[in-house]
Structures are given as structure tokens and as C-alpha cells.
Motif scaffolding. Structure first.
Motif, PDB file in Angstrom:
ATOM      1  N   UNK A 243      73.199 -57.339  63.673  1.00 49.47           N
ATOM      2  CA  UNK A 243      73.520 -58.700  63.214  1.00 49.47           C
ATOM      3  C   UNK A 243      72.671 -59.720  63.968  1.00 49.47           C
ATOM      4  N   UNK A 244      72.534 -59.542  65.262  1.00 51.78           N
ATOM      5  CA  UNK A 244      71.699 -60.445  66.068  1.00 51.78           C
ATOM      6  C   UNK A 244      70.242 -60.316  65.634  1.00 51.78           C
ATOM      7  N   UNK A 245      69.802 -59.079  65.372  1.00 54.55           N
ATOM      8  CA  UNK A 245      68.439 -58.820  64.904  1.00 54.55           C
ATOM      9  C   UNK A 245      68.165 -59.605  63.616  1.00 54.55           C
ATOM     10  N   UNK A 246      69.128 -59.627  62.711  1.00 53.04           N
ATOM     11  CA  UNK A 246      68.972 -60.368  61.460  1.00 53.04           C
ATOM     12  C   UNK A 246      68.906 -61.861  61.666  1.00 53.04           C
ATOM     13  N   UNK A 247      69.760 -62.380  62.528  1.00 53.44           N
ATOM     14  CA  UNK A 247      69.760 -63.826  62.803  1.00 53.44           C
ATOM     15  C   UNK A 247      68.453 -64.244  63.473  1.00 53.44           C
ATOM     16  N   UNK A 248      68.014 -63.463  64.431  1.00 54.92           N
ATOM     17  CA  UNK A 248      66.756 -63.782  65.125  1.00 54.92           C
ATOM     18  C   UNK A 248      65.589 -63.718  64.137  1.00 54.92           C
ATOM     19  N   UNK A 249      65.578 -62.712  63.267  1.00 53.05           N
ATOM     20  CA  UNK A 249      64.513 -62.600  62.266  1.00 53.05           C
ATOM     21  C   UNK A 249      64.479 -63.791  61.328  1.00 53.05           C
TER      22      UNK A 249
ATOM     23  N   UNK B 110      62.821 -49.901  55.146  1.00 55.18           N
ATOM     24  CA  UNK B 110      62.390 -49.664  56.522  1.00 55.18           C
ATOM     25  C   UNK B 110      61.007 -49.035  56.631  1.00 55.18           C
ATOM     26  N   UNK B 111      60.566 -48.309  55.596  1.00 54.93           N
ATOM     27  CA  UNK B 111      59.241 -47.687  55.664  1.00 54.93           C
ATOM     28  C   UNK B 111      58.130 -48.729  55.699  1.00 54.93           C
ATOM     29  N   UNK B 112      58.406 -49.958  55.270  1.00 56.71           N
ATOM     30  CA  UNK B 112      57.443 -51.063  55.378  1.00 56.71           C
ATOM     31  C   UNK B 112      57.877 -52.028  56.477  1.00 56.71           C
ATOM     32  N   UNK B 113      59.177 -52.232  56.617  1.00 57.45           N
ATOM     33  CA  UNK B 113      59.721 -53.184  57.591  1.00 57.45           C
ATOM     34  C   UNK B 113      59.288 -52.843  59.026  1.00 57.45           C
ATOM     35  N   UNK B 114      59.338 -51.592  59.387  1.00 56.89           N
ATOM     36  CA  UNK B 114      59.021 -51.206  60.769  1.00 56.89           C
ATOM     37  C   UNK B 114      57.538 -51.403  61.088  1.00 56.89           C
TER      38      UNK B 114
ATOM     39  N   UNK C 198      53.100 -66.498  59.003  1.00 58.95           N
ATOM     40  CA  UNK C 198      54.327 -67.063  58.431  1.00 58.95           C
ATOM     41  C   UNK C 198      54.770 -66.283  57.197  1.00 58.95           C
ATOM     42  N   UNK C 199      53.830 -65.987  56.301  1.00 53.83           N
ATOM     43  CA  UNK C 199      54.160 -65.226  55.100  1.00 53.83           C
ATOM     44  C   UNK C 199      54.604 -63.809  55.444  1.00 53.83           C
ATOM     45  N   UNK C 200      53.928 -63.203  56.411  1.00 53.58           N
ATOM     46  CA  UNK C 200      54.306 -61.852  56.834  1.00 53.58           C
ATOM     47  C   UNK C 200      55.702 -61.833  57.439  1.00 53.58           C
ATOM     48  N   UNK C 201      56.040 -62.858  58.205  1.00 52.69           N
ATOM     49  CA  UNK C 201      57.383 -62.931  58.802  1.00 52.69           C
ATOM     50  C   UNK C 201      58.445 -63.107  57.723  1.00 52.69           C
ATOM     51  N   UNK C 202      58.155 -63.902  56.708  1.00 51.10           N
ATOM     52  CA  UNK C 202      59.096 -64.053  55.598  1.00 51.10           C
ATOM     53  C   UNK C 202      59.277 -62.753  54.835  1.00 51.10           C
ATOM     54  N   UNK C 203      58.167 -62.069  54.563  1.00 53.12           N
ATOM     55  CA  UNK C 203      58.230 -60.766  53.910  1.00 53.12           C
ATOM     56  C   UNK C 203      59.010 -59.778  54.771  1.00 53.12           C
TER      57      UNK C 203
ATOM     58  N   UNK D 205      62.728 -60.376  54.433  1.00 48.87           N
ATOM     59  CA  UNK D 205      63.212 -59.871  53.150  1.00 48.87           C
ATOM     60  C   UNK D 205      63.287 -58.358  53.111  1.00 48.87           C
ATOM     61  N   UNK D 206      62.272 -57.706  53.639  1.00 47.98           N
ATOM     62  CA  UNK D 206      62.269 -56.241  53.676  1.00 47.98           C
ATOM     63  C   UNK D 206      63.380 -55.700  54.563  1.00 47.98           C
ATOM     64  N   UNK D 207      63.650 -56.390  55.651  1.00 48.12           N
ATOM     65  CA  UNK D 207      64.722 -55.954  56.541  1.00 48.12           C
ATOM     66  C   UNK D 207      66.080 -56.039  55.875  1.00 48.12           C
ATOM     67  N   UNK D 208      66.353 -57.158  55.235  1.00 47.60           N
ATOM     68  CA  UNK D 208      67.635 -57.320  54.549  1.00 47.60           C
ATOM     69  C   UNK D 208      67.754 -56.369  53.355  1.00 47.60           C
TER      70      UNK D 208
END
Length: 111
Positions: free
Chosen positions: A22-28, A77-81, A62-67, A70-73
Motif C-alpha cells: 500500500x505504501x509502495x502504491x502511494x509513493x509511486x 509485473x513482467x514490465x513493471x519490474x 515523467x511518462x515512464x513513471x506514469x506508465x 499504471x502497470x503496477x496497479x
């Protein structure tokens, strides 16, 4: 610092601390929002004296962080990591460069 906390939080989740995700998601999500602030600050840097390559690099980050968010949520994971590793590495490299003497030199290399 927040970008460096992300792999730690993910690792904590993988070792059994279920609250860490949950913290990981908020920080992301926060990092994605702060990316827009970074783009604005980079635009100011560019107008004042900055290197031309920095703005496209920061916009791409910035675009990569947004992507990445989205991938995390979406649990892709095969792309998110690997994208997370790339975003973290690029952020650290950019942060190191910002404090280097070449970042302070005006465009054109004049001293």
C-alpha cells in the motif's frame, strides 16, 4: 529519496510485509505527480540557461513513471519490474548530473 524507497518497499512486500504494498502504491503515485513538477522546473532551467537535452529526458522520465504506476496497479509485473529498475536508474543518474559542474555551465559551454 522516494524513488530509492520503492525497491525497498517492494522487497518488504515480497518478504511478507503485506502493508508495504500500500505504501509502495502511494509513493509511486506521488512520484508520478511530482514528475510534473520536475518537468516545470526543467522548463525553467532550460529557459534560463540549461542544456537542451534535459527537457526531453525529463519528459520521458515523467511518462515512464506514469506508465510504471499504471502497470503496477494493473499487476503487469513482467514490465513493471524492469521499467522500475530503468526509472530508478535514470532518476539517480539525472540527480547525480544535476549536481555536476556541467549542469551549471550555460548552454554552449561558455564558462
Amino acid at each position: 529519496m522516494m524513488v530509492l524507497a520503492q525497491p525497498v518497499l517492494a522487497g518488504l512486500f515480497l518478504t511478507g510485509n503485506v502493508d508495504a504494498i500500500a505504501v509502495h502504491g502511494v509513493v509511486g503515485s506521488t512520484l508520478s505527480a511530482l514528475g510534473l513538477v520536475l518537468v516545470a522546473a526543467t522548463a525553467v532551467y532550460l529557459v534560463r540557461r540549461g542544456r537542451l537535452w534535459v527537457l526531453p529526458a525529463v519528459v520521458l522520465l515523467f511518462l515512464a513513471a506514469g506508465l510504471q504506476t499504471g502497470l503496477g496497479y494493473s499487476r503487469v509485473l513482467q514490465v513493471h519490474i524492469p521499467l522500475g529498475v530503468a526509472v530508478t536508474t535514470a532518476t539517480v543518474v539525472l540527480a547525480v548530473w544535476v549536481w555536476s559542474p556541467s549542469a551549471a555551465r550555460p548552454r554552449g559551454g561558455a564558462r
